[in-house]
Structures are given as structure tokens and as C-alpha cells.
Design a protein around this motif. Structure first.
Motif, PDB file in Angstrom:
ATOM      1  N   LEU A  43      34.335  30.798  39.592  1.00 37.69           N
ATOM      2  CA  LEU A  43      34.440  32.245  39.688  1.00 37.69           C
ATOM      3  C   LEU A  43      33.134  32.916  39.265  1.00 37.69           C
ATOM      4  CD1 LEU A  43      38.032  33.053  38.327  1.00 37.69           C
ATOM      5  CD2 LEU A  43      37.258  32.947  40.702  1.00 37.69           C
ATOM      6  N   GLU A  64      32.657  36.529  40.890  1.00 33.79           N
ATOM      7  CA  GLU A  64      33.985  37.140  40.804  1.00 33.79           C
ATOM      8  C   GLU A  64      34.280  37.454  39.337  1.00 33.79           C
ATOM      9  OE1 GLU A  64      35.953  38.151  43.078  1.00 33.79           O
ATOM     10  OE2 GLU A  64      35.168  37.219  44.904  1.00 33.79           O
ATOM     11  N   LEU A  89      37.762  39.038  38.433  1.00 34.31           N
ATOM     12  CA  LEU A  89      38.863  38.090  38.530  1.00 34.31           C
ATOM     13  C   LEU A  89      38.873  37.148  37.328  1.00 34.31           C
ATOM     14  CD1 LEU A  89      41.240  36.982  40.098  1.00 34.31           C
ATOM     15  CD2 LEU A  89      39.632  35.626  41.502  1.00 34.31           C
TER      16      LEU A  89
END
Length: 361
Positions: free
Chosen positions: A92, A97, A100
């Protein structure tokens, strides 16, 4: 050649006096500046990709208004505590990200850490993320007892390290042993401890091959795990800053045990020398030995370096000339010297002693 060994040993001792003194000062300063905060998930938040560099990672933890950066060690502890797989988190982060990843951490910390987390920090760096049941022993009297007992027992300073999550202080007993022709060894004692998880308090014997400084650490004399009573929040408490008094309960008793063990370690030197002496001529199947190291978690790259080092042509100043268990131990030690991360180096030096002790058991 014995005169050359004596000269090298004297140089190590002079260097050791400076090194140990410097690291002890550094560690004492860390003890003074270190704080513990136990917090419930409701007051814990995370920043991802926002930290502008420094030690460790770009993952930050917010406890109320206090922002703490993580080291690689404490980051791995965070993933373990929350149940977020490290590889998933790293992917991630790689994909940017960040939101997230933060959402995953916030959700899982609520699910997995309802009792709260203990953040052990030095300044703005969280060096340990631990269970509330983890209690640090006050290491100051333990270090003092160890150093004084070592000096009283005629040991001399050799090396000290303050790593990402461990402290290690080593002393030598300045008597040269000769297990076989042209092999000169000095033995000593090593204290390793850590207040950030993954390291119990240990006192072990060490063996140092003087000509090349190959070091093997092992033969456990004392082991004390840093566990205490589980912390309980009072009603309506969300954050607690622990005072130094919280950490003093067992320290004096442990310091006394450390002192006794350190003083008695001199009597164990003859035993460990006999083990080393026997290892010089003990045959080794290098293929089986490398397979055994891999099973212990040694990476493929390090294992291959150990095999290549064991089999290579090398002068006596680098490795013992006789193939066997002692040469294998020194091959492991020699590879350890080239590992830049001190924590991995410490673990590899322990393996160098472990291969000898396992055969002697």
C-alpha cells in the motif's frame, strides 16, 4: 606469534575503554529522556507518507497531540499488534495508497488492541510499541552492577553498542588461551538487553579469536524476560504517562543477580575453552551445516557467504587453517563482521557460538 597476539589484545583493550565509556554515556542519556505512554485506540491516529525524513520510516503515530515517528523495529511491532500484514502494508505504501493504509491501521487497532498500547519513546521517536503488560526494568542499576562486578572480577572493557532496540556491553578476561598451534583466544562476558521488545536480559560468555577479531557470543549464564503485571486503566482514562517509580519494582533484585552471575562467569571460562578446544578438530559436513543454518532463519545470501568463507583459501590471520567446527564458527563470525546492521550482526555472532555449543551438548 604469542607476542603479536598480546599486542593486538592490548590494542583492543585501549580501544575498548573509549568505546564502552562513550556508549554507556549515550545509553544513560537515553534512559533519562525515555518516556512511556499507554493509550487506548480512541486517542491513537496515524500519519502515512507525511514525515519529512529522519530515522526509521514515513509512518507516524499520533497519541492525542503527540506525534511520534517509528523505527523499522517499532513499525514491525505495530503491524504485529494490529494484525495488518507487513507485506500488505508495504505494498500500500509503495502504491501511495496512504489513506487506505491509515484506515486499515485505525480499524485494526480498535479490533485488536482494545486494552491499549504502550508507546516507549525517546524524544519524537517511538522505539517500541508494546503490550500494556510489558514493563521495562530500570536498566541503570543493572548496568551499574554489571560493569562494577566485571571490573571487580578483573575483566576489561571491550565493546558496547546501542542499536535500534538493544544494548550490549562486552568485557574481556585478559588471559590468552591457545587451543592449538597458532590459535590464540581470549574469553569474556557479554550483557545484552533491550527495553523495546524482542530481547530478554542475557548474560553470556564470548570467545574472541585475537588474530582476526572473529567473535562468537553464547553460553547463556542468565536470562530474564521483561514482563510485568498487566496494566489496567482507571475508569474514564484514555492515556497514562508512566512515572519512573513504575519501573523500579524488581530492578534492585535483578541487579543483584546480574552482579552474582558476572562474578561467577570467570569460573566458566575453563569449561567454554574445553568446548572450543574440542571444536578445532571436530569434522563438519558443510552442506548439512548450511542447511541447518537455513532452518534457523539465516537468509540464503548470508548462508552462501558462510559456505564460501568456510571453503576459501585464507591466511591464518583471517581463519583457522584446519577445516572443522571451529573454522565454521569463525566463518560465521567473519561474515558477521561485514553485516552493517548491528542487530543482525549480534544475532549472527550468537550463531557462531551456537554451532559449537550444539555439538558439545
Amino acid at each position: 606469534m604469542i607476542e603479536g597476539a598480546k599486542e593486538k589484545l592490548n590494542n583492543y583493550i585501549e580501544e575498548g575503554k573509549r568505546n564502552v565509556s562513550s556508549v554507556l554515556t549515550e545509553v544513560q542519556e537515553e534512559f533519562k529522556n525515555r518516556e512511556d505512554i499507554i493509550a487506548k485506540p480512541v486517542v491513537i491516529d496515524f500519519t502515512v507518507g507525511e514525515w519529512g525524513g529522519g530515522v526509521g520510516t514515513n509512518i507516524g503515530v499520533k497519541v492525542n497531540d503527540k506525534l511520534l515517528q517509528l523505527t523499522k523495529h517499532s513499525e514491525s511491532q505495530l503491524y504485529a499488534r494490529t494484525g495488518v500484514p507487513a507485506q500488505y502494508a508495504e505494498k500500500l505504501y509503495e502504491l501511495k495508497e496512504f489513506g487506505l493504509l491509515r484506515d486499515n491501521l485505525k480499524t485494526m487497532i480498535t479490533k485488536q488492541c482494545s486494552d491499549g498500547l504502550l508507546f516507549r519513546h525517546v524524544g519524537a521517536t517511538a522505539k517500541g510499541i508494546l503490550s500494556p503488560s510489558y514493563r521495562r526494568m530500570d536498566a541503570a542499576p543493572i548496568f551499574e552492577a554489571y560493569v562494577q562486578s566485571a571490573l571487580d572480577s578483573k575483566f576489561v572493557p571491550y565493546k558496547a553498542h546501542n542499536t535500534e532496540y538493544r544494548y550490549q556491553i562486552q568485557f574481556l578476561y585478559p588471559e590468552i588461551f591457545q587451543p592449538t598451534e597458532n590459535e590464540y583466544i581470549v574469553y569474556g562476558v557479554s550483557l545484552t538487553t533491550g527495553d523495546y521488545g524482542s530481547q530478554a536480559l542475557e548474560i553470556e560468555l564470548l570467545a574472541l579469536r585475537i588474530m582476526c577479531r572473529n567473535l562468537a557470543v553464547g553460553y547463556d549464564l542468565l536470562r530474564k524476560v521483561h514482563l510485568g503485571k498487566r496494566f489496567q486503566f482507571n475508569e474514564n482514562e484514555e492515556t497514562v504517562l508512566l512515572s519512573d517509580k513504575t519501573h523500579l519494582l524488581d530492578s534492585q533484585a535483578i541487579a543483584s543477580a546480574v552482579s552474582d552471575v558476572t562474578k561467577s562467569s570467570v569460573m566458566q571460562i575453563e569449561h567454554i575453552h574445553k568446548v572450543v578446544q574440542d571444536s578445532v578438530s571436530k569434522e563438519v559436513n558443510i552442506k548439512d551445516a548450511i542447511a541447518s543454518l537455513r532452518k534457523k532463519g539465516v537468509s540464503k545470501g548470508i548462508a552462501e557467504k558462510i559456505k564460501t568463507t568456510y571453503e576459501m583459501e585464507a591466511p591464518i590471520e583471517v581463519l583457522p587453517q584446519q577445516k572443522g567446527l571451529w573454522r565454521l564458527s569463525n566463518a560465521i563470525s567473519l561474515v558477521a563482521q561485514g553485516i552493517p546492521e548491528y542487530d543482525k550482526r549480534i544475532d549472527t555472532q550468537k550463531l557462531a557460538m551456537e554451532v559449537i555449543l550444539n555439538e558439545a551438548a
